[in-house]
Design an enzyme around this catalytic site. Structure first.
Site, short mmCIF file in Angstrom:
data_model
loop_
_atom_site.label_atom_id
_atom_site.label_comp_id
_atom_site.label_asym_id
_atom_site.label_seq_id
_atom_site.Cartn_x
_atom_site.Cartn_y
_atom_site.Cartn_z
CG ASP A 180 -2.25 0.68 1.00
OD1 ASP A 180 -2.21 1.90 0.77
OD2 ASP A 180 -3.32 0.05 1.09
CG HIS A 221 -5.17 4.06 1.09
ND1 HIS A 221 -4.72 2.83 0.68
CD2 HIS A 221 -6.46 4.14 0.69
CE1 HIS A 221 -5.71 2.18 0.05
NE2 HIS A 221 -6.77 2.97 0.05
CB SER A 524 -9.21 0.77 0.06
OG SER A 524 -8.65 1.02 -1.19
#
Length: 590
Positions: A180, A221, A524
Site C-alpha cells: 500500500d 491509506h 480498500s
C-alpha cells in the site's frame, strides 16, 4: 435626481471593487502544529498519474521466453534491452522478466526479437524489526461495526470482556504483508505488530507514508488498511469525543505485520513496484498479501507474478475497485481480476452492496467497506465543532483543512464565488464565512470547495462553513483537494445551513481538532477485513495451503443477495467464526 442616482451607483461600484481587490492572505490560521499532509485518505480513487518520461523513455515490462533456465532467460532479456540502448531498472529471475525504460524505437526493436514473449506498459496503479507481543487487554468498545460483522470478536473474545481469550486464534505466527502507501510508525495501534518493511518508492527499508523530499506525510491509506488487520487493544490514540478513547482493534491482532510501500503520498504507484513488493513479501515469509489498490486493466507480467506467488504459498487478497457507479466500467480492477487473487467487494453495516463497489464474476467475497473506522496519519484528520449563539450544529471537517479554532461574527457569502461575496462587512480583521455548496465562477467553471475557501480566506475569513445543497446528503464528506494555506473549514447539512443563514451576525465558533482515526469508505477498507480473517484461520491450522484457506472463507461466507455466488457479493460476507467451525470438520493432513 438622476445625477445623484448615477453618482450613487458609481460609489457603489468603487466600494465593491475595493472589496474585490482586498487580499487578506496573511490572516490564515496557522497549521504548523499539524503534520504536512500530501494526500488525504478521503480523496482516493483508482485514477493514477501517468509516469513521467525521462529522455523520451517510458517504463515497460518485458518477459522473455524460457529457452534455458529462468535466470538465463532473464539475463538474455537484460542483454537485449541494453543492446538496443534501453535501461533495465528491475529484474525478476523467477518470472524471466525485467522492468525497463525504453524509447518507442527501442521498444520496436525489442518487439522484433523472437525470444521476447511480451512487452507491455508498466501501468500506473493507485489506491482505492521484530514483532512485539500483542496487547491482550483493552475495551470491548474498540470493536468496530465491521469487526463484529466478520465475527472476529466471537473468535478471540467469546465473553466480550475486552480481553483476548487464552489459546484463541489471533493470527499468531502468521505474517501479513500490506502492499500500500506505507505506514505511520508513530501510531500506537501498529507498533507492536510491525515486523519489518520495504519502501519501493524511495528505495529504502523505512516504508513510511512520507515524502522525504517535500517532507509531507501522505493521507494514511496504508495505515488505515494495516490497522484494520493488526491494530492493538488499548492503544490510546487521539480520538474524537464520540469514539472510544482506546481507538480500535484489528481483525487479527496477533499477526506479524510486514509493510511494503508502493504508493507515493499522492496515492500513485506502478506495476513494477507491485511485482517487486509481492516477491519481497514472499521472501520474508508472508502467508497473506493485502492489496487495497489496482488499475483498470490487466497486465500479463503482473498476472504471472501473482500466479507464481500463489504457487509458492502466498495468498493475495485485493480490492475490486470503487468505480461501480460508472456505466463505462465493467468487471473488477486488477490485480483483483486475476484467478489467483481473492477479489473483495464492499457492503455497508446493513450488509447491502455498496453502489461504488465494482462487480463481476471475479468477485469472491465481500466485507465491511462503508464508514470503516481505523487509524490514519497521527493528527492529520480532524474532528469539527460548529457553534452559533450557544447552539451546536453537526458538522464534518473538510479533508486537508487545518486544525485550529476561531470565533467571530458570522457573515453569509452566497456561493462564495468571489472575495466580494460577503459584502462590505468582510474585513481583514476576521469573520466566519458561511457559503452554500455549488455554483460556477466568473469564467463559468465549477466552484470547487478549494476555490470557495480561497476566496473567503482572501476576503479575511478566519474560518469557513459550507452548507450542503442536497437535502438528502446530510452533512456531506468533502475535500479541499490538496494541502495548502487553508483556514479551518467544516460542512453542515442543508437544513442546518438554512438555520445558520438565519443567524447571520451572531458570534460563531468553528473548531477543528486533530485526531488519529477516521471513517473511510471503499473496497480498500473491505479488503483488509478478509485478509485478517484469513490470518485467523491460518493461525488455527498453519499447515493449510492457500487454496484451502480461500475455499474455507468462500464456503463459510454468509450468502447475500441472489442465492449462491453472484456478481455483487461473490460467495458472500466473510465470517471468521463460520470459517473456523468449517475448519473443524476439515481432516488434518500429516
Amino acid at each position: 435626481m438622476k445625477r445623484w442616482v448615477w453618482l450613487g451607483l458609481v460609489v457603489g461600484l468603487v466600494a465593491c471593487d475595493e472589496v474585490e481587490q482586498q487580499d487578506c492572505t496573511d490572516t490564515s490560521v496557522s497549521d504548523s502544529a499539524l503534520p504536512k499532509v500530501g494526500f488525504s485518505s478521503r480523496a482516493s480513487s483508482l485514477e493514477a498519474e501517468e509516469p513521467a518520461s525521462l529522455d523520451g523513455r517510458q517504463p515497460v515490462l518485458i518477459r522473455y521466453r524460457r529457452t534455458l533456465s529462468a535466470a538465463s532467460a532473464t539475463q538474455a532479456a537484460v542483454d537485449a534491452v541494453q543492446r538496443t540502448g534501453g535501461k533495465v531498472t528491475t529484474r525478476w529471475n523467477r518470472l524471466s522478466a525485467v522492468a525497463a525504460r525504453v524509447t518507442p524505437e527501442e521498444r520496436a526493436k525489442l518487439a522484433r526479437d523472437p525470444n521476447v514473449l511480451s512487452i507491455e506498459p508498466d501501468r500506473p496503479v493507485r489506491a482505492f524489526t521484530r514483532q512485539a507481543a500483542p496487547i491482550l487487554s483493552g475495551s470491548a468498545s474498540e470493536y468496530t461495526e465491521g469487526l463484529k460483522m466478520v465475527q472476529a470478536p466471537a473468535v478471540w473474545d467469546a465473553d466480550g470482556d475486552g480481553n483476548l481469550d487464552a489459546s484463541a486464534p489471533i493470527g499468531t505466527n502468521i505474517k501479513v504483508c500490506v502492499i500500500d502507501s506505507g505506514w505511520d510508525n508513530r501510531h500506537p495501534e501498529l507498533q507492536a505488530a510491525y515486523g519489518g518493511g520495504r519502501d519501493f518508492v524511495e528505495d529504502d527499508d523505512e516504508p513510511l507514508d512520507y515524502d522525504s523530499g517535500t517532507q509531507q506525510w501522505g493521507g494514511g491509506h496504508g495505515t488505515h488498511t494495516a490497522a484494520t488487520i493488526a491494530a492493538q487493544l488499548g492503544s490510546l490514540g487521539t480520538v474524537n469525543p464520540h469514539e472510544d478513547s482506546n481507538g480500535v482493534v484489528g481483525v487479527a491482532p496477533g499477526v506479524e505485520l510486514l509493510v511494503a510501500r508502493v504508493l507515493n503520498v499522492r496515492g500513485n504507484g506502478n506495476t513494477a513496484d507491485i511485482i517487486s513488493a509481492l516477491e519481497w513479501c514472499r521472501e520474508k515469509g508472508a502467508k497473506i498479501a493485502s492489496l487495497s489498490l489496482g488499475a483498470p486493466d490487466a497486465s500479463a507480467t503482473e498476472e504471472a507474478a501473482f500466479e507464481e506467488a500463489l504457487a509458492n504459498g502466498l495468498l493475495a487478497i485485493a480490492a475490486t475497485g470503487n468505480s461501480g457507479e460508472d456505466p463505462n466500467v465493467t468487471g473488477v480492477a486488477y490485480p483483483a481480476g486475476y484467478p489467483s487473487v481473492v477479489a473483495v467487494g464492499a457492503v455497508d453495516v446493513q450488509k447491502k452492496h455498496g453502489s461504488f463497489s465494482q462487480r463481476g464474476p471475479e468477485v469472491s467475497l465481500v466485507a465491511p467497506g462503508v464508514d470503516v473506522l481505523s487509524a490514519v496519519i497521527v493528527g492529520a484528520e480532524a474532528y469539527s465543532l460548529v457553534e452559533t449563539d450557544g447552539r451546536e450544529f453537526e458538522s464534518n471537517s473538510l479533508a486537508f483543512a487545518p486544525a485550529g479554532s476561531y470565533k467571530g461574527k458570522l457573515l453569509t457569502c452566497g456561493i462564495g464565488d468571489s472575495r466580494s461575496a460577503c459584502g462590505q462587512e468582510a474585513t481583514c480583521k476576521g469573520f466566519v464565512a458561511y457559503v452554500d455548496r455549488g455554483g460556477v465562477d466568473a469564467e463559468g467553471n465549477g466552484l470547487t470547495f478549494a476555490k470557495k475557501v480561497d476566496f473567503m480566506r482572501r476576503a479575511g475569513a478566519r474560518a469557513v462553513i459550507i452548507g450542503n445543497n442536497d437535502p438528502d446528503d446530510g452533512v456531506g464528506s468533502f475535500t479541499l483537494g490538496t494541502a495548502g494555506e487553508w483556514v479551518p473549514t467544516a460542512s453542515v447539512s442543508f437544513a442546518d445551513g438554512s438555520a445558520l443563514k438565519a443567524m447571520a451576525g451572531k458570534s460563531t465558533e468553528v473548531k477543528l481538532s486533530g485526531v488519529d482515526y477516521v471513517r473511510l469508505t471503499g473496497t480498500s477498507m473491505a479488503t483488509p477485513h478478509v485478509a485478517g480473517v484469513a490470518a485467523l484461520v491460518w493461525s488455527a491450522r498453519p499447515s493449510l495451503t492457500p487454496p484451502q484457506v480461500r475455499k474455507l472463507l468462500e464456503d463459510s461466507a454468509e450468502d447475500l443477495g441472489t442465492p449462491g455466488r453472484d456478481e455483487l457479493h461473490g460467495f458472500g460476507l466473510v465470517r471468521a467464526k463460520n470459517a473456523l467451525e468449517a475448519l473443524g470438520s476439515l481432516p488434518t493432513t500429516p
